[in-house]
Design a protein around this motif. Sequence first.
Motif, PDB file in Angstrom:
ATOM      1  N   ASP A   1      -5.897 143.051 -11.578  1.00  0.00           N
ATOM      2  CA  ASP A   1      -4.850 143.868 -12.190  1.00  0.00           C
ATOM      3  C   ASP A   1      -4.818 145.219 -11.483  1.00  0.00           C
ATOM      4  N   GLY A   2      -3.694 145.521 -10.827  1.00  0.00           N
ATOM      5  CA  GLY A   2      -3.598 146.767 -10.081  1.00  0.00           C
ATOM      6  C   GLY A   2      -3.782 147.998 -10.942  1.00  0.00           C
ATOM      7  N   ALA A   3      -3.308 147.952 -12.193  1.00  0.00           N
ATOM      8  CA  ALA A   3      -3.400 149.119 -13.073  1.00  0.00           C
ATOM      9  C   ALA A   3      -4.838 149.411 -13.487  1.00  0.00           C
ATOM     10  N   ALA A   4      -5.684 148.384 -13.510  1.00  0.00           N
ATOM     11  CA  ALA A   4      -7.075 148.555 -13.935  1.00  0.00           C
ATOM     12  C   ALA A   4      -8.044 148.676 -12.761  1.00  0.00           C
ATOM     13  N   TYR A   5      -7.521 148.635 -11.539  1.00  0.00           N
ATOM     14  CA  TYR A   5      -8.388 148.638 -10.357  1.00  0.00           C
ATOM     15  C   TYR A   5      -9.145 149.950 -10.231  1.00  0.00           C
ATOM     16  N   GLU A   6     -10.445 149.835  -9.993  1.00  0.00           N
ATOM     17  CA  GLU A   6     -11.297 151.003  -9.825  1.00  0.00           C
ATOM     18  C   GLU A   6     -12.437 150.647  -8.878  1.00  0.00           C
ATOM     19  N   PRO A   7     -12.406 151.151  -7.637  1.00  0.00           N
ATOM     20  CA  PRO A   7     -13.505 150.841  -6.701  1.00  0.00           C
ATOM     21  C   PRO A   7     -14.844 151.325  -7.245  1.00  0.00           C
ATOM     22  N   GLY A   8     -15.902 150.636  -6.817  1.00  0.00           N
ATOM     23  CA  GLY A   8     -17.240 151.022  -7.234  1.00  0.00           C
ATOM     24  C   GLY A   8     -17.816 150.131  -8.313  1.00  0.00           C
ATOM     25  N   ARG A   9     -17.048 149.127  -8.728  1.00  0.00           N
ATOM     26  CA  ARG A   9     -17.533 148.187  -9.748  1.00  0.00           C
ATOM     27  C   ARG A   9     -16.838 146.848  -9.553  1.00  0.00           C
ATOM     28  N   ALA A  10     -17.342 145.824 -10.242  1.00  0.00           N
ATOM     29  CA  ALA A  10     -16.662 144.536 -10.229  1.00  0.00           C
ATOM     30  C   ALA A  10     -15.363 144.644 -11.012  1.00  0.00           C
ATOM     31  N   GLN A  11     -14.349 143.861 -10.617  1.00  0.00           N
ATOM     32  CA  GLN A  11     -13.044 143.879 -11.275  1.00  0.00           C
ATOM     33  C   GLN A  11     -12.853 142.591 -12.074  1.00  0.00           C
TER      34      GLN A  11
END
Length: 297
Positions: free
Chosen positions: A234-244
């Motif tokens: 989900d692009g809106a929930a994407y956050e580098p540094g963790r599993a998605q």
Amino acid sequence: MTALRSIDIPRLRLYRRGKVRDMYDLGDRLLMVATDRVSAFDVVLPDAVPDKGQILTRMSLFWFEMTRSVVPNHLISAEIDDLPEFLGTNREALRDRFMLVRKAQRIDIECVVRGYLAGSGWAEYRRLSTVCGAPLPAGLVESEKLAEPIFTPAAKADAGHDENISIERMASLIGSETTTALRDTSIALYAKAEAYARSRGIIIADTKFEFGLIDDTLTVIDEMLTPDSSRFWDGAAYEPGRAQASFDKQPLRDWLEASGWNKMAPGPPLPPEIINETAERYRRAYERITGQELSRS
């Protein structure tokens, strides 16, 4: 909800049975049927995921149409009226889960393109600063977008795990010219699909393609850009540094990992809530990417 593990078509010769698809020989064509079977850790599980076969088929048809300008595909038709009349009542049972395709000389290389650092690629990077042997810059974090998509081939195995191989090893197996064509075509397909999916709020972190030769022409075959062959975020929930969170069978894998199962056949029965959550993730991926609503079983 009901799920379909198999369809009996007694008048047709089974050409090949995969983890999910059954292929039947129609002479110069194949009938490829996507069931609702689901596998994990290379084991086909006893339970199935409702609507999975329709989703895989309809998503593949969507992408085949969108990418025809990049590379030919093996599709002949997915219309009920084009099925042989002798299939009778099976014709309706196959609706939205079959493709009539041209026979191809399969190239036994799985063509993986990675745009983000995730999964086994992240695990290798943490140990060696490489992905499938290809060096990457230092300091990258989990799920980080790579500067450019990378091509990481694998040698296909009919049983067990495919084996990651180097570009050099791939060239020794199928030739330098074919290797270059597969790499360039895979990256072009990924780039087109990734740009479109991003416009729909979906990130394609990585995906895999299969190719064959039809009349000596490189052709994409099997399925394409589905939750079974791709990692959708989900692009809106994407956050580098963790599993998605992924639109795929991750809930099923997580439950199996925690269940104590030894990852040998047969797999354990799945709780209804895990089946339902997995089915819902597949549906959301289909509806968000295609913009089409999927009727529920």
